[in-house]
Each structure stands twice: as C-alpha cells, then as structure tokens.
Motif scaffolding. Sequence first.
Motif, PDB file in Angstrom:
ATOM      1  N   LEU A  88       0.799  -1.514  -0.104  1.00 13.97           N
ATOM      2  CA  LEU A  88       0.054  -0.055  -0.012  1.00 13.97           C
ATOM      3  C   LEU A  88       1.114   1.220  -0.038  1.00 13.97           C
ATOM      4  CD1 LEU A  88      -2.830  -1.007   2.462  1.00 13.97           C
ATOM      5  CD2 LEU A  88      -3.006  -0.811  -0.045  1.00 13.97           C
ATOM      6  N   SER A  89       1.891   1.300   0.733  1.00 14.11           N
ATOM      7  CA  SER A  89       2.914   2.172   0.847  1.00 14.11           C
ATOM      8  C   SER A  89       3.260   2.761  -0.642  1.00 14.11           C
ATOM      9  CB  SER A  89       4.020   2.097   1.933  1.00 14.11           C
ATOM     10  OG  SER A  89       3.628   2.073   3.038  1.00 14.11           O
ATOM     11  N   LEU A  90       4.066   1.569  -1.272  1.00 14.01           N
ATOM     12  CA  LEU A  90       4.408   1.468  -2.676  1.00 14.01           C
ATOM     13  C   LEU A  90       3.389   2.201  -3.644  1.00 14.01           C
ATOM     14  CD1 LEU A  90       6.610  -1.628  -2.818  1.00 14.01           C
ATOM     15  CD2 LEU A  90       7.599   0.620  -2.580  1.00 14.01           C
ATOM     16  N   ASN A  91       2.219   1.768  -3.413  1.00 12.23           N
ATOM     17  CA  ASN A  91       1.188   2.345  -4.123  1.00 12.23           C
ATOM     18  C   ASN A  91       1.025   3.875  -4.067  1.00 12.23           C
ATOM     19  OD1 ASN A  91       0.606  -0.127  -5.361  1.00 12.23           O
ATOM     20  ND2 ASN A  91      -1.207  -0.562  -4.217  1.00 12.23           N
ATOM     21  N   GLU A  92       0.999   4.074  -2.894  1.00 13.54           N
ATOM     22  CA  GLU A  92       0.988   5.700  -2.408  1.00 13.54           C
ATOM     23  C   GLU A  92       2.018   6.394  -2.870  1.00 13.54           C
ATOM     24  OE1 GLU A  92      -0.359   9.005  -1.083  1.00 13.54           O
ATOM     25  OE2 GLU A  92      -1.641   7.408  -0.857  1.00 13.54           O
ATOM     26  N   LEU A  93       3.167   5.880  -2.968  1.00 14.97           N
ATOM     27  CA  LEU A  93       4.449   6.674  -3.579  1.00 14.97           C
ATOM     28  C   LEU A  93       4.375   6.937  -5.222  1.00 14.97           C
ATOM     29  CD1 LEU A  93       7.258   4.951  -1.649  1.00 14.97           C
ATOM     30  CD2 LEU A  93       6.620   7.303  -1.425  1.00 14.97           C
ATOM     31  N   LYS A  94       3.600   5.716  -5.732  1.00 12.46           N
ATOM     32  CA  LYS A  94       3.006   5.992  -7.065  1.00 12.46           C
ATOM     33  C   LYS A  94       2.289   6.654  -7.500  1.00 12.46           C
ATOM     34  CE  LYS A  94       4.350   1.026  -8.244  1.00 12.46           C
ATOM     35  NZ  LYS A  94       3.859  -0.345  -8.430  1.00 12.46           N
ATOM     36  N   LYS A  95       1.348   7.094  -6.636  1.00 12.78           N
ATOM     37  CA  LYS A  95       0.207   7.844  -6.586  1.00 12.78           C
ATOM     38  C   LYS A  95       0.770   9.483  -6.506  1.00 12.78           C
ATOM     39  CE  LYS A  95      -3.192   7.129  -4.097  1.00 12.78           C
ATOM     40  NZ  LYS A  95      -4.555   7.164  -3.072  1.00 12.78           N
ATOM     41  N   ARG A  96       1.511   9.527  -5.539  1.00 10.99           N
ATOM     42  CA  ARG A  96       2.192  10.892  -5.248  1.00 10.99           C
ATOM     43  C   ARG A  96       2.996  11.175  -6.436  1.00 10.99           C
ATOM     44  NH1 ARG A  96       5.176  10.619   0.492  1.00 10.99           N
ATOM     45  NH2 ARG A  96       3.165  10.513   1.862  1.00 10.99           N
ATOM     46  N   LYS A  97       3.741  10.266  -6.991  1.00 11.47           N
ATOM     47  CA  LYS A  97       4.543  10.799  -8.267  1.00 11.47           C
ATOM     48  C   LYS A  97       3.455  11.171  -9.397  1.00 11.47           C
ATOM     49  CE  LYS A  97       8.302   9.149 -11.059  1.00 11.47           C
ATOM     50  NZ  LYS A  97       9.261   7.852 -11.508  1.00 11.47           N
ATOM     51  N   ARG A  98       2.752  10.221  -9.542  1.00 12.18           N
ATOM     52  CA  ARG A  98       1.664  10.762 -10.640  1.00 12.18           C
ATOM     53  C   ARG A  98       0.924  12.078 -10.411  1.00 12.18           C
ATOM     54  NH1 ARG A  98      -0.058   5.264 -10.197  1.00 12.18           N
ATOM     55  NH2 ARG A  98      -1.819   6.158  -9.175  1.00 12.18           N
ATOM     56  N   LYS A  99       0.631  12.393  -9.276  1.00 10.61           N
ATOM     57  CA  LYS A  99       0.092  13.715  -9.074  1.00 10.61           C
ATOM     58  C   LYS A  99       0.895  15.023  -8.788  1.00 10.61           C
ATOM     59  CE  LYS A  99      -4.077  11.985  -6.482  1.00 10.61           C
ATOM     60  NZ  LYS A  99      -4.831  11.755  -5.108  1.00 10.61           N
TER      61      LYS A  99
END
Length: 191
Positions: A88-99
């Motif tokens: 879930l943390s890795l997914n959040e980091l990906k989301k942060r990068k996209r945003k």
Amino acid sequence: MNKTDQRVSREEAWALVQQAQAGDQAAFTALIKQYEAQVAATVIGMLGNTPEADDVGQETFIRFYKALAKFRGEADVGTYLTRIAINLSLNELKKRKRKGIFSLFSSNKQQEDYVREIADENKEHHKDTQEVVQRAVQTLEPAFRSVVVLRMIDGYSTKETAEILNIPLGTVLSRLKRAQEKLKVILKDLN
C-alpha cells in the motif's frame, strides 16, 4: 517498533486470528492493538509522518480484515500485515509521483538542495538523530526505501525481507548495499 518487540507469540496471534475468523470483534481489535505500532513504523518509514501514512495504516487493517477468512496462517501475522503495508505504501508513492505531490529527485542538484534543507533545519531546530535518518531515508527511491525500512528499521531478516517484497535474496542484498551507500553520502552531507 521492531518486529522482535511483539508481545504475543505466533501461536497466540494465530489463536486471535481464528477467533476473529469466527466473528469475535474483540479478537480482531486485539490484533490491531498488537500490530498497530509495527504497521505504523513500516508505513511512516516508507511515507514519512504524513496524513497519507495514517490512511495507509488504516487501510492495511481494513485489507487484513477483508482477507481474514482466507488467511491460513502460513505467514506470521506481523509479516503478513507488513507485506500489506509495504504494498500500500508503494502504491501511495506511485500515486504521489503521478499527482506531482512528491517526485523522486530527477537531478542530483534537487537532492543536494533537499539535503541542505534538512541540514539547515537540523541546525535550526536541533533535531534528533532518528528524525534526521528518517528524513534521509525519505530521499531514497521506493525500491531501496522498502528494503531499508524492512531490514534496518523493522528488523526483518534478509530472507524475510525478500519474502515480504517477493524478490530474490540477492536483489535484497544488492538494494540494501546501494541504499546504504546512498544514505552514507546523504548523512555525511548533513554533518
């Protein structure tokens, strides 16, 4: 909290899981209380002390609850929760990068500026060593950060780290070595 700080044995945790699977909400609450500090340490290690970290920590237990009926106890409860938290943390980091909320440093200059900012804050506010190390870990790419958090902060063995991340043992060792080299440079710049 390191994984070795757990107060219940694997057998006791499995008994709580079985009770929770049978519908005992108090048993699931006991599991949360037992593992919330471990999950929080993992998530904060990956994301920093942010509102998103709180959300990911809560989502970790929600995911565990939803998967509870299928949980067979092949993995330790703490290891299973850590795997969920890391993913879930890795997914959040990906989301942060996209945003664009947080992007990995695209240049050494950006990283150097960030390191100087940390150093200035450290001098200004006399931050303790643990916080400085935490901020330095936040500069690592997610693949390296996850290995550092699991192996060096949460205290998992190299083999357990490989199992949690579902990567070969050699990859864990390689990433850990490269992460340590990067952290050494970052922390040296802070002194």
